[in-house]
Scaffold this motif. Sequence first.
Motif, PDB file in Angstrom:
ATOM      1  N   PRO A   7     -18.276   3.169  -6.099  1.00 53.19           N
ATOM      2  CA  PRO A   7     -17.140   3.990  -6.568  1.00 53.19           C
ATOM      3  C   PRO A   7     -17.464   5.467  -6.472  1.00 53.19           C
ATOM      4  O   PRO A   7     -17.634   6.141  -7.472  1.00 53.19           O
ATOM      5  N   LEU A  43      -5.518   8.963   2.059  1.00 54.42           N
ATOM      6  CA  LEU A  43      -5.415   9.387   3.463  1.00 54.42           C
ATOM      7  C   LEU A  43      -3.990   9.801   3.807  1.00 54.42           C
ATOM      8  O   LEU A  43      -3.753  10.518   4.772  1.00 54.42           O
ATOM      9  N   GLU A  89      -9.721  -4.674  -3.782  1.00 49.99           N
ATOM     10  CA  GLU A  89      -9.137  -4.294  -5.072  1.00 49.99           C
ATOM     11  C   GLU A  89      -7.657  -4.673  -5.135  1.00 49.99           C
ATOM     12  O   GLU A  89      -7.179  -5.227  -6.129  1.00 49.99           O
ATOM     13  N   GLY A 140       0.821  -1.199   0.000  1.00 48.17           N
ATOM     14  CA  GLY A 140       0.000   0.000   0.000  1.00 48.17           C
ATOM     15  C   GLY A 140       0.858   1.254   0.000  1.00 48.17           C
ATOM     16  O   GLY A 140       0.601   2.210  -0.742  1.00 48.17           O
ATOM     17  N   PHE A 145     -13.143   7.131   0.723  1.00 46.38           N
ATOM     18  CA  PHE A 145     -12.211   6.039   1.019  1.00 46.38           C
ATOM     19  C   PHE A 145     -12.985   4.889   1.646  1.00 46.38           C
ATOM     20  O   PHE A 145     -13.852   5.094   2.484  1.00 46.38           O
ATOM     21  N   ALA A 184     -10.846  -1.192  -0.782  1.00 45.73           N
ATOM     22  CA  ALA A 184      -9.458  -0.968  -1.197  1.00 45.73           C
ATOM     23  C   ALA A 184      -8.656  -2.260  -1.050  1.00 45.73           C
ATOM     24  O   ALA A 184      -7.873  -2.632  -1.927  1.00 45.73           O
ATOM     25  N   LEU A 229      -5.987   0.773 -10.027  1.00 44.39           N
ATOM     26  CA  LEU A 229      -6.047  -0.676 -10.201  1.00 44.39           C
ATOM     27  C   LEU A 229      -7.365  -1.105 -10.825  1.00 44.39           C
ATOM     28  O   LEU A 229      -7.465  -2.170 -11.420  1.00 44.39           O
ATOM     29  N   SER A 230      -8.384  -0.290 -10.658  1.00 43.26           N
ATOM     30  CA  SER A 230      -9.693  -0.574 -11.269  1.00 43.26           C
ATOM     31  C   SER A 230     -10.391   0.768 -11.425  1.00 43.26           C
ATOM     32  O   SER A 230      -9.955   1.776 -10.862  1.00 43.26           O
ATOM     33  N   PRO A 231     -11.480   0.799 -12.203  1.00 38.24           N
ATOM     34  CA  PRO A 231     -12.173   2.090 -12.390  1.00 38.24           C
ATOM     35  C   PRO A 231     -12.584   2.730 -11.060  1.00 38.24           C
ATOM     36  O   PRO A 231     -12.610   3.948 -10.942  1.00 38.24           O
ATOM     37  N   GLY A 232     -12.879   1.928 -10.042  1.00 35.13           N
ATOM     38  CA  GLY A 232     -13.267   2.499  -8.751  1.00 35.13           C
ATOM     39  C   GLY A 232     -12.107   3.162  -8.028  1.00 35.13           C
ATOM     40  O   GLY A 232     -12.308   4.009  -7.164  1.00 35.13           O
ATOM     41  N   ASP A 233     -10.902   2.798  -8.371  1.00 27.20           N
ATOM     42  CA  ASP A 233      -9.677   3.353  -7.763  1.00 27.20           C
ATOM     43  C   ASP A 233      -9.753   3.382  -6.240  1.00 27.20           C
ATOM     44  O   ASP A 233      -9.446   4.391  -5.605  1.00 27.20           O
ATOM     45  N   PHE A 234     -10.138   2.268  -5.667  1.00 30.16           N
ATOM     46  CA  PHE A 234     -10.306   2.233  -4.212  1.00 30.16           C
ATOM     47  C   PHE A 234      -8.971   2.363  -3.474  1.00 30.16           C
ATOM     48  O   PHE A 234      -8.890   3.004  -2.431  1.00 30.16           O
ATOM     49  N   ILE A 235      -7.943   1.733  -4.016  1.00 31.59           N
ATOM     50  CA  ILE A 235      -6.641   1.873  -3.369  1.00 31.59           C
ATOM     51  C   ILE A 235      -6.164   3.327  -3.455  1.00 31.59           C
ATOM     52  O   ILE A 235      -5.637   3.889  -2.489  1.00 31.59           O
ATOM     53  N   GLY A 236      -6.353   3.928  -4.601  1.00 34.18           N
ATOM     54  CA  GLY A 236      -5.960   5.335  -4.748  1.00 34.18           C
ATOM     55  C   GLY A 236      -6.683   6.215  -3.737  1.00 34.18           C
ATOM     56  O   GLY A 236      -6.074   7.079  -3.093  1.00 34.18           O
ATOM     57  N   GLN A 237      -7.981   5.997  -3.576  1.00 35.50           N
ATOM     58  CA  GLN A 237      -8.743   6.790  -2.602  1.00 35.50           C
ATOM     59  C   GLN A 237      -8.272   6.504  -1.181  1.00 35.50           C
ATOM     60  O   GLN A 237      -8.098   7.418  -0.374  1.00 35.50           O
ATOM     61  N   TRP A 238      -8.084   5.225  -0.884  1.00 34.34           N
ATOM     62  CA  TRP A 238      -7.719   4.830   0.479  1.00 34.34           C
ATOM     63  C   TRP A 238      -6.341   5.383   0.837  1.00 34.34           C
ATOM     64  O   TRP A 238      -6.152   5.985   1.897  1.00 34.34           O
TER      65      TRP A 238
END
Lengths: 228, 228, 228, 228
Positions: free
Chosen positions: B89, A146, B101, A122, B93, B98, A134-143
């Motif tokens: 999405p 922080l 993903e 991470g 966060f 995350a 990593l995906s359209p939701g970009d959850f890692i990017g959002q997470w």
Amino acid sequence: MIFVAGPFMWLAMSSFPTRLLEGYQSFMSGRYTAERNRYRDLAEAGQEPHTLVIACCDSRAAPETVFDCGPGELFVVRNVANLVPPYAPDGNFHSTSAALEFAVQSLKIRQIVVLGHGRCGGIKAALDVDAAPLSPGDFIGQWMGLLKPAAQQIKDSVLLTSGERQFALEHISIRNSIANLRTFPCVKILEDRGKMALHGAWFDISTGELWVMNSQTGDFSRPETSLA
Amino acid sequence: MIFVAGPFMWLAMSSFPTRLLEGYQSFMSGRYTAERNRYRDLAEAGQEPHTLVIACCDSRAAPETVFDCGPGELFVVRNVANLVPPYAPDGNFHSTSAALEFAVQSLKIRQIVVLGHGRCGGIKAALDVDAAPLSPGDFIGQWMGLLKPAAQQIKDSVLLTSGERQFALEHISIRNSIANLRTFPCVKILEDRGKMALHGAWFDISTGELWVMNSQTGDFSRPETSLA
Amino acid sequence: MIFVAGPFMWLAMSSFPTRLLEGYQSFMSGRYTAERNRYRDLAEAGQEPHTLVIACCDSRAAPETVFDCGPGELFVVRNVANLVPPYAPDGNFHSTSAALEFAVQSLKIRQIVVLGHGRCGGIKAALDVDAAPLSPGDFIGQWMGLLKPAAQQIKDSVLLTSGERQFALEHISIRNSIANLRTFPCVKILEDRGKMALHGAWFDISTGELWVMNSQTGDFSRPETSLA
Amino acid sequence: MIFVAGPFMWLAMSSFPTRLLEGYQSFMSGRYTAERNRYRDLAEAGQEPHTLVIACCDSRAAPETVFDCGPGELFVVRNVANLVPPYAPDGNFHSTSAALEFAVQSLKIRQIVVLGHGRCGGIKAALDVDAAPLSPGDFIGQWMGLLKPAAQQIKDSVLLTSGERQFALEHISIRNSIANLRTFPCVKILEDRGKMALHGAWFDISTGELWVMNSQTGDFSRPETSLA
């Protein structure tokens, strides 16, 4: 909630993983047999874990393993990069904040450890200058957002090697999580009264070393060297 | 990020928990020594966990313990009541999304287990008809809100005992998490292609029994009876 | 060159320090007696040190001590913070450049180690945001100015603790000295031909640990952990 | 700062010198183990060296060895031929002046020893009438230029043997460094107040003899004969 049976291959994959069933048999004939009474007591009396650990999902850094803790000892949150978001009572669901609230208010845990570790994927993602979602939701990017201001500052520290930048952000992230823990009134008030202790630690997967954060300076060092 | 030294008691509390340092020493002289090379390899080559486990924070139900798994095997998310929220999405966060993903897209994990357990405090809170928020932020209330329609229906099932209601919602919650996993396109597409397997399991803290979900019916049973 | 006798107190101070004379007696009856022939040979044949060490003046980090080296082994430059200035054939006198030239061109040394250390006062001075010059000449300010851009970048890294900033600049400074060594044609040409090796190391005064720089990544690690 | 991997041989040379790692192991198991607490104290409390030594880079004349001094005792500058340039607050960087300033103003050292030695290569270079520059930058030529008027006069002393000329200039150079120390206001003022002592010494590599300068006459003699 709908269970749709898939094609043949899916059926073949649908039986529970053999590795896990074997591991479970090993648990039953080993630890569970040895600690049968403890499990019964823990079930009857309820859990009274002494420590809340906020750790990473990484498969190499399980807190029960690193701290060799048995059932009932650690209440454990695991998310990517062991982050704690700041207090935000906004009516949304917050996985980590909910676990924190439950640990402190319901279980009365008075000791929290944020456990980071080396080679954290991470943290690496947060420092990757060319990272695509990593995906359209970009959850890692959002997470990992922080940690955005810190990650940006470290990205700009071009005199550090990439290994040093990773190391630095892993440590900063632990301090950041601890600082965010203090934004929760229930934590802050208890700490101000001397009834809550917050700790940081960092586990080096490669060497097995545990580095412990000095609560006053925020520096990390190995306890064998710092405590002597 | 500010480290403010608290009063005397807090200073006394500021040294790292002895129990955890002792546990770490035990880990170092035991498991780490035995698996030194494995840790080095895992550090160098990176992790390749075979399974993503979504488990509860509960101190009595650590997946590495229940499945007797070693370093590098399980990528583990732990939140209260092992919930998976539905795909959203929305730019906020999301801790669990995350991690999901990262596990699927970056680590290419193709096997997911949702591990619930008995006497779950989160499930109990969701069923508590008189529950007051644990804190003004009501994070647990919001988080368990992910199970709200199910919890309401079970609360209304007055012919079930309270123990049966708890048992029922624990199982429903696992199925609910699996259904929500399928709302993530990356999971759904892989599963439809027969390349992703989703499993449920439930651990009875008191007896040490593991109950496994039948992927087609959603029923839970002990593998020694179902597999025999 | 004039020797002016001072007042009475000065005369009292003018005898050679007793501690050093005692130490010298100890050297004569100990090491010198044991290595008498080696000293004679070294005097007759001339020195052939295997390594040029560029180290700090710090009293706690003498390279002969840390590397337990005997007479004739190390050709040693010591200046504040083990700096190497960039190549500047400007007709001024350059202490470190002169020693480097002598070591490489006259003594044919083909191995150079830049040895830094923890808690370096020069590095600390470079990071001190409120530093006033130590004297009107501000020689330390000028000298540490060789690290100015790096020091400024690290000063701005406010998410690092002061200990981490010091640690980072100590390591950066070693890499900087090595990079500056490569600006000297005699070093660069030999290295390009595979006939010169440049190394970095960092000594932790507190723990006695030696950290060695990876020549390819610039990262520092303890040889016992990195070499296995 | 760029780390460019060189050709194959360079890669082979890139591991840290074995001799130094072995020496370090010897240090750790020997001196460090014996003086562990002293190192810790020196790290915590900071250094308080009793003497600044300005010595030569020569591998046969390490001051810690000759004076058998332990960690924390000597703050050591080492340059070719143990020279001190005259005070020149010109905004350039001056390695030796910076170390002197740090020693006197920051560490409050009140005792300075200039330690010369026999068979000094720098002094030999200064006396070599046919010397070509060692490199186009001629750093040694520039550096030894600090001794130019003295070297010229000795070169012209044709009635002295070459050995006597070397011996003479080695001694003159020590007195010259001491005289230049007095051009620094911080040294001069303290000495005038009787609070700073300046000493000269010369080490005979071949016989191990230490010759000490008489502060009033500038003559050198062996302390066992002069002190007896």
